[in-house]
Write a protein that holds these residues in place. Structure first.
Motif, PDB file in Angstrom:
ATOM      1  N   LYS A   1      37.427  31.453  32.367  1.00  0.00           N
ATOM      2  CA  LYS A   1      38.758  31.775  32.078  1.00  0.00           C
ATOM      3  C   LYS A   1      39.011  33.111  31.470  1.00  0.00           C
ATOM      4  O   LYS A   1      39.867  33.906  31.971  1.00  0.00           O
ATOM      5  CB  LYS A   1      39.587  30.572  31.360  1.00  0.00           C
TER       6      LYS A   1
ATOM      7  N   GLN B   1      37.866  35.968  33.695  1.00  0.00           N
ATOM      8  CA  GLN B   1      38.899  36.092  34.835  1.00  0.00           C
ATOM      9  C   GLN B   1      40.262  37.018  34.309  1.00  0.00           C
ATOM     10  O   GLN B   1      40.806  38.032  34.870  1.00  0.00           O
ATOM     11  CB  GLN B   1      39.674  34.945  35.398  1.00  0.00           C
TER      12      GLN B   1
ATOM     13  N   LEU C   1      39.171  40.515  33.564  1.00  0.00           N
ATOM     14  CA  LEU C   1      39.105  41.193  35.128  1.00  0.00           C
ATOM     15  C   LEU C   1      40.424  41.476  35.650  1.00  0.00           C
ATOM     16  O   LEU C   1      40.875  42.407  35.998  1.00  0.00           O
ATOM     17  CB  LEU C   1      38.459  40.228  36.110  1.00  0.00           C
ATOM     18  N   ALA C   2      41.291  40.432  35.101  1.00  0.00           N
ATOM     19  CA  ALA C   2      42.646  40.720  35.752  1.00  0.00           C
ATOM     20  C   ALA C   2      43.430  41.783  35.016  1.00  0.00           C
ATOM     21  O   ALA C   2      44.119  42.837  35.562  1.00  0.00           O
ATOM     22  CB  ALA C   2      43.580  39.485  35.339  1.00  0.00           C
TER      23      ALA C   2
ATOM     24  N   CYS D   1      42.368  44.969  36.531  1.00  0.00           N
ATOM     25  CA  CYS D   1      42.827  45.478  37.901  1.00  0.00           C
ATOM     26  C   CYS D   1      44.182  45.688  37.933  1.00  0.00           C
ATOM     27  O   CYS D   1      44.481  46.455  38.762  1.00  0.00           O
ATOM     28  CB  CYS D   1      42.876  44.237  38.543  1.00  0.00           C
TER      29      CYS D   1
ATOM     30  N   THR E   1      35.520  40.797  42.088  1.00  0.00           N
ATOM     31  CA  THR E   1      35.879  41.172  43.439  1.00  0.00           C
ATOM     32  C   THR E   1      36.452  42.681  43.471  1.00  0.00           C
ATOM     33  O   THR E   1      36.607  43.092  44.743  1.00  0.00           O
ATOM     34  CB  THR E   1      36.745  40.141  44.162  1.00  0.00           C
ATOM     35  N   HIS E   2      36.691  43.252  42.527  1.00  0.00           N
ATOM     36  CA  HIS E   2      37.656  44.360  42.497  1.00  0.00           C
ATOM     37  C   HIS E   2      36.868  45.783  42.015  1.00  0.00           C
ATOM     38  O   HIS E   2      37.571  46.735  41.612  1.00  0.00           O
ATOM     39  CB  HIS E   2      38.930  44.271  41.884  1.00  0.00           C
ATOM     40  N   GLN E   3      35.591  45.430  42.105  1.00  0.00           N
ATOM     41  CA  GLN E   3      34.810  46.906  41.326  1.00  0.00           C
ATOM     42  C   GLN E   3      35.457  47.467  40.246  1.00  0.00           C
ATOM     43  O   GLN E   3      35.308  48.526  40.159  1.00  0.00           O
ATOM     44  CB  GLN E   3      34.777  47.776  42.670  1.00  0.00           C
TER      45      GLN E   3
END
Lengths: 466, 466
Positions: B256, B259, B262-263, B266, B297-299
């Protein structure tokens, strides 16, 4: 109930199969936040596997944060919701391969070295002896930040004997190439440093310093090297020079200019000279020119040397000799950087120097390079009215200026058409335009060509230009 | 007339003796500016040596700038006057040796590795095969800037299989240690970058970035790793984290939080995450935790790895996996930096991976480290009411918190008195004070001790503290 298809014959352990199944159930939303998982006892009975297997699967899910154990209540799915989950994975962009370069038949690069005559046998034997000596297991431990003491002692001895450099091993910092050492040195000198660099000059150093956002002032050359008046008028406090053999012009800085630049440095505490002594081992006329560092009585010279030219470009060992004032800053502020050279390679180079192989190799290569240079001069002799040769007494390249008015661009285009790789002076200019006395000048490096290649290459050279 | 005492039996060539004599005459003022030297013909007759010998001596003096040839007039002494000449040479200051450190009987360092079980035989053989294969002479030429392609392919394959990292070899840059790669990466990210680092954290990275004058924001940890709210409130655009095994706390960041970070990344084009995966090879409970890069998934993830822990600290090979946006900047702006790892070492490591030695070595070391860790946990078991152990499931160190109120300072003083080298949490704090839940905490690294040393060391540990 959780019912993965378990394959006991699989190479994947059963607990991993269960872990993967539950993880997927959570990721795909079949199991959601707050859902309670069966107890380990229940699931082990259901799946006919040991409780330990379920413990391991749950343990992994807990560690990765998919589920949590609530005391006395059991196992529950965590909140892993995130808008990321719904976005499809983008396909990694395949980066473009680097631009394809023209292939040449004859590589007259000023950066190459002769690898045909490299003493592979001795080199191998030295490394073999090091690796076979079991007392050397300490070589696998992290070493001193500045480099191994016996290696630095060997460098100090070599520099003293061959280059007249006066330093203690404590002043030496060993690093994986000049690029890295410049990154380090620029930090030691501090962000307020303004560099002066000769024009033309060694563009790699120029690029490194400007990319680090340092102000770098181009200073014109006269026939003795960096112009002292321009240097004096500039705001620069650190002069980067190649006094033993100017790159790429081949100028040997005479004693008077050396003293003038040293005098300039002595006028302020924050002034220093970087002496890049990149290829001074190879001088074909008279004795070697002693280093500037050796005549510096005021600790103003930072000496920069490398084994890339003397041994091989793949040999990532260079060294910095710091004057005491800068060594103090290094020790106080920057000695946390780990060394960048493997200790086995340090030991190998130490032995290579200590056992006399290095000096023998240098002497041998000096003769080989001299023969190549002599051959080129002989071939060009008949054309001497049409060209002017310079920088031919040291190093691994020479300069040829054409007097017939052909531009550098034309000369290089002709070379390319004949598959000869030559270099133009303009790519070494830190400031354009190319001064008048340097127009129509090409650089011819001769180190990496074998004698046969050199003969054929020079034949093509003559056909191409005359 | 110039009359040096010439010793024809000397090992010093006659021309050098003459050159040295004249040089000294000029330096001491016996010959001064504008003095005319005898012609080569006159001097050769006077000294009974060949004219060629005099030519060579004069040539050297001209090259070094002591004399000059004036056309049709002869040789004249140059102006080398300089106030520098009259100042006596200052004696080089002998720098102080580095502060002597206390010697310990038991080194519980979190930085060491087990070198007792290093596969020296295989390692030697791999290098020997490389050096003996004469087709490998290309290994002595300068190699690709990012590292050899087959080495990068081997790293990409390994990372994919073992760490779930998804990348092409084109994205990998090989470098001589994490320090160097951070110097490079910080340039690629650009000077406006503001870094966020966990508190506590890997202080070396903190020091490098702050010494480069980057703003680095400390972000508190909660039990899942870097606190996401503090990160969101900070001005940072690059988060430096150790998600697989937080250094030094040992926290495994759950999915979690991964993520969430990562969010966060992004949300803006200039945001990135540096995943320092320094010791993820060693996990003792369950499966390895996959890398953050693998689920990105977003490099947005820059992956940083090293062979220092998995092989040996002296092995100066680390690697950077760049996402495409940063790779583009590297290729355009910074690909002029030469590679810093010797090609023979790159080849050695490639073969070590390809032939399966690396995976075997990792599996073997994982068992050895697990035994050491299990031994420590067993020894500490009876004292479990008085201490709290954490971070024990991965890596090469664990944390021990004392519940009896003894301060970290007291604990370390007791250790030092007993010649045990232990580490306090406070030296990893990027911002003081130490949070309450981390007080009285010491770090115990167990990798570099042999089993025998570990047994004795733990005996002393128990006597020291309980």
């Amino acid at each position: 109930m959780i019912t993965p298809i378990i394959d006991p014959a699989s190479k994947i352990p059963v607990y991993t199969q269960i872990y993967k199944y539950i993880k997927k159930e959570i990721e795909t939303g079949h199991l959601t936040f707050h859902d309670k998982l069966p107890s380990t006892r229940t699931l082990s009975a259901h799946l006919q596997v040991s409780r330990n297997t379920i413990d391991m699967a749950y343990g992994q899910l807990i560690d990765e944060g998919y589920i949590e154990a609530r005391p006395k209540r059991g196992f529950f799915v965590c909140d892993i919701s995130s808008n990321l989950m719904s976005i499809p994975a983008s396909i990694p962009e395949q980066p473009q391969p680097q631009a394809s370069t023209i292939t040449y038949d004859y590589e007259f690069s000023p950066y190459g070295v002769d690898l045909e005559n490299f003493p592979y046998g001795t080199w191998r034997k030295t490394m073999r002896d090091i690796l076979y000596d079991d007392r050397n297991t300490a070589l696998f431990e992290a070493g001193p930040r500045q480099g191994d003491m016996d290696f630095r002692q060997a460098i100090a001895d070599y520099l003293h004997q061959s280059r007249g450099v006066s330093c203690t091993p404590e002043q030496i910092i060993v690093g994986a190439g000049v690029d890295y050492l410049l990154l380090l040195l620029s930090q030691i000198l501090g962000r307020k440093t303004i560099f002066a660099m000769e024009n033309p000059s060694y563009m790699k150093a120029w690029r490194i310093l400007t990319h680090l956002d340092f102000q770098v002032v181009p200073v014109a050359l006269d026939k003795y090297g960096m112009d002292i008046n321009t240097l004096r008028e500039s705001p620069a406090n650190v002069a980067y020079i190649t006094p033993s053999h100017h790159f790429p012009m081949g100028i040997v800085m005479p004693i008077k200019r050396r003293q003038e630049i040293l005098a300039w440095a002595c006028e302020s505490d924050d002034r220093f000279i970087i002496e890049d002594d990149y290829d001074s081992e190879f001088r074909y006329k008279g004795r070697p020119i002693p280093s500037l560092q050796g005549i510096d009585t005021h600790q103003k010279v930072i000496y920069l040397g490398t084994f890339s030219k003397a041994i091989a470009p793949s040999m990532r060992i260079s060294y910095l000799v710091l004057p005491p004032a800068l060594l103090k800053i290094y020790r106080q502020e920057y000695s946390f950087y780990s060394n960048t050279v493997p200790r086995t390679e340090q030991k190998q180079m130490t032995e290579f120097i200590r056992q006399g192989h290095f000096q023998r190799h240098l002497n041998r290569m000096r003769n080989i390079y001299k023969s190549k240079r002599d051959y080129i001069l002989k071939v060009l002799e008949p054309y001497s009215p049409q060209i002017q040769i310079s920088g031919e007494n040291s190093g691994l390249h020479l300069l040829i200026r054409f007097k017939d008015g052909r531009s550098e661009e034309e000369l290089l285009a002709q070379a390319e058409k004949n598959r000869l790789h030559l270099f133009g002076i303009s790519q070494y200019m830190t400031q354009m335009p190319v001064p008048k006395h340097l127009t129509s000048t090409i650089i011819l490096g001769y180190a990496s060509l074998t004698f046969r290649q050199l003969q054929q290459g020079m034949e093509h050279f003559i056909q191409c230009y005359f």
